[in-house]
Write an enzyme that holds these catalytic residues in place. Structure first.
Site, PDB file in Angstrom:
ATOM      1  N   GLU A  72      -4.656   5.617  11.242  1.00  0.00           N
ATOM      2  CA  GLU A  72      -5.084   4.647  11.326  1.00  0.00           C
ATOM      3  C   GLU A  72      -5.487   3.167  11.409  1.00  0.00           C
ATOM      4  O   GLU A  72      -3.876   2.569  11.935  1.00  0.00           O
ATOM      5  CB  GLU A  72      -5.710   4.113   9.397  1.00  0.00           C
ATOM      6  CG  GLU A  72      -7.243   3.700   8.870  1.00  0.00           C
ATOM      7  CD  GLU A  72      -6.989   3.349   7.876  1.00  0.00           C
ATOM      8  OE1 GLU A  72      -6.198   2.947   6.514  1.00  0.00           O
ATOM      9  OE2 GLU A  72      -7.999   3.573   7.097  1.00  0.00           O
TER      10      GLU A  72
ATOM     11  N   GLU B 155      -7.380   5.909  -3.660  1.00  0.00           N
ATOM     12  CA  GLU B 155      -8.643   5.932  -2.280  1.00  0.00           C
ATOM     13  C   GLU B 155      -7.783   5.513  -1.099  1.00  0.00           C
ATOM     14  O   GLU B 155      -7.691   4.147  -1.259  1.00  0.00           O
ATOM     15  CB  GLU B 155      -9.384   5.408  -2.499  1.00  0.00           C
ATOM     16  CG  GLU B 155     -10.442   5.496  -4.355  1.00  0.00           C
ATOM     17  CD  GLU B 155     -11.043   6.766  -4.096  1.00  0.00           C
ATOM     18  OE1 GLU B 155     -11.181   7.073  -2.534  1.00  0.00           O
ATOM     19  OE2 GLU B 155     -10.974   7.584  -4.378  1.00  0.00           O
TER      20      GLU B 155
ATOM     21  N   LYS C  41      -4.745  -6.646  -9.810  1.00  0.00           N
ATOM     22  CA  LYS C  41      -4.129  -7.243  -8.983  1.00  0.00           C
ATOM     23  C   LYS C  41      -4.562  -7.155  -7.180  1.00  0.00           C
ATOM     24  O   LYS C  41      -4.948  -6.330  -6.880  1.00  0.00           O
ATOM     25  CB  LYS C  41      -2.347  -6.868  -8.433  1.00  0.00           C
ATOM     26  CG  LYS C  41      -1.284  -7.082  -8.127  1.00  0.00           C
ATOM     27  CD  LYS C  41      -1.745  -7.694  -6.762  1.00  0.00           C
ATOM     28  CE  LYS C  41      -1.179  -6.951  -5.586  1.00  0.00           C
ATOM     29  NZ  LYS C  41      -1.076  -7.346  -4.044  1.00  0.00           N
TER      30      LYS C  41
ATOM     31  N   CYS D 232     -12.095   2.464   5.639  1.00  0.00           N
ATOM     32  CA  CYS D 232     -11.429   3.132   5.225  1.00  0.00           C
ATOM     33  C   CYS D 232     -12.689   4.380   5.927  1.00  0.00           C
ATOM     34  O   CYS D 232     -11.910   5.246   6.518  1.00  0.00           O
ATOM     35  CB  CYS D 232     -11.118   3.458   3.411  1.00  0.00           C
ATOM     36  SG  CYS D 232     -12.736   3.804   2.857  1.00  0.00           S
TER      37      CYS D 232
HETATM   38  P1  NAD Z   1      -2.129  -1.942   1.494  1.00  0.00           P
HETATM   39  O1  NAD Z   1      -1.527  -0.592   1.142  1.00  0.00           O
HETATM   40  O2  NAD Z   1      -1.065  -3.126   2.871  1.00  0.00           O
HETATM   41  O3  NAD Z   1      -1.837  -2.941   0.378  1.00  0.00           O
HETATM   42  C1  NAD Z   1      -3.397  -2.501  -0.378  1.00  0.00           C
HETATM   43  C2  NAD Z   1      -2.891  -3.182  -1.856  1.00  0.00           C
HETATM   44  O4  NAD Z   1      -1.644  -2.630  -2.374  1.00  0.00           O
HETATM   45  C3  NAD Z   1      -3.081  -4.670  -2.104  1.00  0.00           C
HETATM   46  O5  NAD Z   1      -2.994  -5.327  -2.799  1.00  0.00           O
HETATM   47  C4  NAD Z   1      -0.750  -5.245  -1.733  1.00  0.00           C
HETATM   48  O6  NAD Z   1      -0.654  -6.184  -2.021  1.00  0.00           O
HETATM   49  C5  NAD Z   1      -0.767  -3.283  -2.353  1.00  0.00           C
HETATM   50  N1  NAD Z   1       0.302  -3.337  -2.231  1.00  0.00           N
HETATM   51  C6  NAD Z   1       1.574  -3.074  -1.669  1.00  0.00           C
HETATM   52  N2  NAD Z   1       2.497  -2.529  -1.967  1.00  0.00           N
HETATM   53  C7  NAD Z   1       2.840  -2.453  -2.674  1.00  0.00           C
HETATM   54  C8  NAD Z   1       4.125  -1.531  -3.611  1.00  0.00           C
HETATM   55  N3  NAD Z   1       4.742  -1.523  -3.311  1.00  0.00           N
HETATM   56  N4  NAD Z   1       3.361  -1.346  -4.728  1.00  0.00           N
HETATM   57  C9  NAD Z   1       2.294  -1.828  -5.394  1.00  0.00           C
HETATM   58  N5  NAD Z   1       0.928  -2.847  -4.460  1.00  0.00           N
HETATM   59  C10 NAD Z   1       1.407  -2.504  -3.365  1.00  0.00           C
HETATM   60  O7  NAD Z   1      -3.303  -1.520   2.326  1.00  0.00           O
HETATM   61  P2  NAD Z   1      -4.227  -3.034   3.156  1.00  0.00           P
HETATM   62  O8  NAD Z   1      -3.529  -3.124   4.882  1.00  0.00           O
HETATM   63  O9  NAD Z   1      -4.459  -3.680   2.321  1.00  0.00           O
HETATM   64  O10 NAD Z   1      -5.465  -2.356   3.058  1.00  0.00           O
HETATM   65  C11 NAD Z   1      -5.986  -1.368   4.471  1.00  0.00           C
HETATM   66  C12 NAD Z   1      -6.041   0.368   3.784  1.00  0.00           C
HETATM   67  O11 NAD Z   1      -6.690   0.153   2.550  1.00  0.00           O
HETATM   68  C13 NAD Z   1      -6.876   1.023   4.748  1.00  0.00           C
HETATM   69  O12 NAD Z   1      -5.200   2.595   4.701  1.00  0.00           O
HETATM   70  C14 NAD Z   1      -8.050   1.879   4.451  1.00  0.00           C
HETATM   71  O13 NAD Z   1      -8.177   2.657   4.716  1.00  0.00           O
HETATM   72  C15 NAD Z   1      -7.797   1.087   2.648  1.00  0.00           C
HETATM   73  N6  NAD Z   1      -8.819   1.254   2.013  1.00  0.00           N
HETATM   74  C16 NAD Z   1      -8.849   2.617   1.701  1.00  0.00           C
HETATM   75  C17 NAD Z   1     -10.902   2.508   0.597  1.00  0.00           C
HETATM   76  C18 NAD Z   1     -10.672   3.985   0.162  1.00  0.00           C
HETATM   77  O14 NAD Z   1     -12.281   3.633  -0.444  1.00  0.00           O
HETATM   78  N7  NAD Z   1     -10.593   4.792   0.356  1.00  0.00           N
HETATM   79  C19 NAD Z   1     -11.158   1.378   1.138  1.00  0.00           C
HETATM   80  C20 NAD Z   1     -10.453   0.660   1.388  1.00  0.00           C
HETATM   81  C21 NAD Z   1     -10.012   0.166   2.040  1.00  0.00           C
END
Ligand code: NAD
Length: 490
Positions: free
Chosen positions: A387, A254, A179, A288
């Site tokens: 964050e 993650e 997804k 992240c």
């Molecule tokens: P987000 O959690 O809003 O979205 C991430 C993904 O989850 C998207 O594809 C979104 O459509 C999906 N999603 C949202 N709600 C959902 C639900 N209820 N059920 C299933 N899927 C759902 O995050 P974002 O704002 O897009 O990304 C930023 C975050 O990602 C930051 O917190 C960052 O630290 C983290 N991140 C972590 C790593 C790591 O390796 N630790 C790497 C990159 C980003």
């Protein structure tokens, strides 16, 4: 050979077929560099998700029956196609994120390298052989696939995020459904095209587009999805852990970070400035692993701050290769991070530089945020503990090593951390005491290599690691095997 040109409507790729969402919905994907629409995207619903899961379930046993070496060969073919199309892939990444072609190429090359690394694991895929207390018995441990893997990713490094999950999930013999982030559908679509071209059978690798609650949640909830691997925010990660946990599915999370970078009184200050800039601002702080808490010894605080500000004032924000970083991914995130800075200012923080959107002629209507540095922020203030995922960092004045390490560890997160010192004893004490998944000496808080595990403690994750051979542990389970030969004979 597929033509990797951004489609007018980015389709789902289900069962080998590129198709609109079953209910026909679409949404607009805009370019963060100018706020204009690039394309429409399939807006999947539970119907699309269930169809993809059914196709994955059908296709997975034959994929798992191939040798791991053969699966690795197909993954290598994807990596080779990616290398052949690297400029095009990078321009799609650049288009959908607003980052420069140079940065997009760096990210694309990292994704390709991940493909080659994982493909090579097809020739290793080590288990364990061991002894047995019983004569004429061979005891060993081997890996087995889980079934259908649901992969849900964030937008910050879109093609790398796909690669980190898709390659190991497939190598281990699973059928994988990705997804994509609603903010970065285009490079995920392109990866799907290359996977098909490489010969990955229909239904084994599928891509769905849409919003989290509509297209992500049904993947998490479905009983036939054996493992959910998620990269994103803590809030969503917590919901996924709860939901998938109820049906006892495996979940790899993650999540976020609030990563400390310590500058000691014996640091090479110029090197510390260089790495602070990279940690805080590269990829517009959308990492992240971004360095968002800079803990500076009192003895060098004023000198370091002056050097950092001087260097920050020279940074260029834009989409060209000569720029240092581009826009943030969408308008909402931009407003959220600026609101957080405004609240901190009201609570007494000093904004040393930045703190606003860039709206001059060269930035126009793009989602560009000036590189921002704050000070006079309390360690327990909201902005110190949450964050922001933007080009914003905070300076803290600390007395000494003890206070620095204590403050660095006092965080809801534990992803990465760095220290700048010329003292090996201090460096090793930091490595020993810092509570983080990644510890760096005299470098940035970011950086990952395909053969090295990446992940964090506390709310940065749930104990699994991506990349490295450790990624194989996420997407496979173990099988303990006993083979009795010459039964009955001693
Ligand atoms: P987000 O959690 O809003 O979205 C991430 C993904 O989850 C998207 O594809 C979104 O459509 C999906 N999603 C949202 N709600 C959902 C639900 N209820 N059920 C299933 N899927 C759902 O995050 P974002 O704002 O897009 O990304 C930023 C975050 O990602 C930051 O917190 C960052 O630290 C983290 N991140 C972590 C790593 C790591 O390796 N630790 C790497 C990159 C980003």
């Amino acid at each position: 050979m597929p033509v990797l040109k951004c489609p007018a409507v980015v389709p789902n790729q289900i069962g080998g077929v590129s198709a609109p969402a079953l209910l026909g919905g679409t949404f607009a994907k805009v370019n963060p560099a100018d706020g204009r629409e690039i394309c429409q995207v399939a807006r999947s619903t539970v119907e699309d998700v269930h169809l993809a899961i059914a196709r994955a379930k059908q296709a997975q046993p034959a994929w798992a029956a191939l040798t791991v070496v053969r699966r690795g060969e197909m993954l290598r073919q994807i990596a080779m196609l990616m290398r052949e199309h690297r400029e095009t892939l990078a321009s799609l990444v650049s288009l959908e994120t607003g980052k420069s072609q140079k940065d997009a190429l760096g990210e694309t090359d990292a994704a390709i390298e991940m493909g080659f690394f994982v493909a090579g694991e097809g020739r290793r895929f080590y288990g364990q052989t061991t002894t047995s207390a019983v004569p004429n018995r061979t005891a060993m441990v081997m890996r087995q696939p889980l079934g259908v893997a649901g992969l849900i990713i964030a937008a910050n490094t879109p093609i790398a995020n796909v690669a980190w999950k898709a390659f190991p999930a497939l190598l281990c013999g699973n059928a994988a459904i990705l997804k994509a982030s609603e903010d970065t559908p285009i490079s995920a679509w392109a990866f799907g095209e290359l996977a098909r071209e490489a010969g990955v059978p229909d239904g084994v690798y599928q891509t769905l587009h849409g919003f989290g609650e509509e297209a992500g949640a049904p993947l998490v909830e479905h009983p036939d999805v054996a493992v959910v691997s998620f990269t994103g925010s803590c809030e969503v990660g917590r919901w996924i852990a709860e939901t998938a946990g109820r049906r006892l599915a495996k979940v790899c999370l993650e999540l976020g970070g609030k990563n400390p970078l310590i500058v000691c009184d014996d640091a090479d200050l110029q090197n510390a400035v260089t790495w602070t800039l990279g940690s805080a601002f590269s990829n517009a702080g959308q990492r992240c692993a971004a360095g968002s808490r800079i803990l500076v010894f009192d003895a060098v605080y004023d000198r370091f701050t002056a050097l950092l500000l001087e260097a920050t004032h020279k940074l260029k924000v834009g989409t060209a290769d000569t720029d240092d970083f581009g826009p943030v991914i969408n308008e909402q995130q931009m407003h959220n991070m600026l609101a957080s800075v405004a609240r901190a200012r009201e609570a007494g923080a000093t904004v040393l530089t930045g703190g606003s959107r860039l709206t001059d002629a060269s930035h126009g209507t793009g989602f560009f945020v000036a590189p921002t540095i704050l000070e006079h922020v309390g360690a327990n203030d909201e902005i110190s503990r949450s964050e922001l995922f933007g080009p914003i960092t905070i300076l803290y004045r600390v007395r000494d090593f003890e206070e620095a390490v204590t403050m660095a560890n006092d965080s809801p997160f534990g992803l990465t951390a760095s220290i700048h010192t010329q003292n090996i004893n201090r460096a090793m004490a930091f490595v020993g005491r810092i509570q983080a998944g990644v510890a760096v000496v005299n470098g940035g808080t970011y950086g990952s290599e395909p053969h090295m595990p990446f992940g964090g403690l506390r709310q940065s994750g749930n104990g699994w690691r991506e990349a490295g051979t450790q990624a194989l542990d996420v997407y496979s389970d173990l099988k303990t095997v006993y083979i009795n030969h010459h039964p009955g004979q001693v």
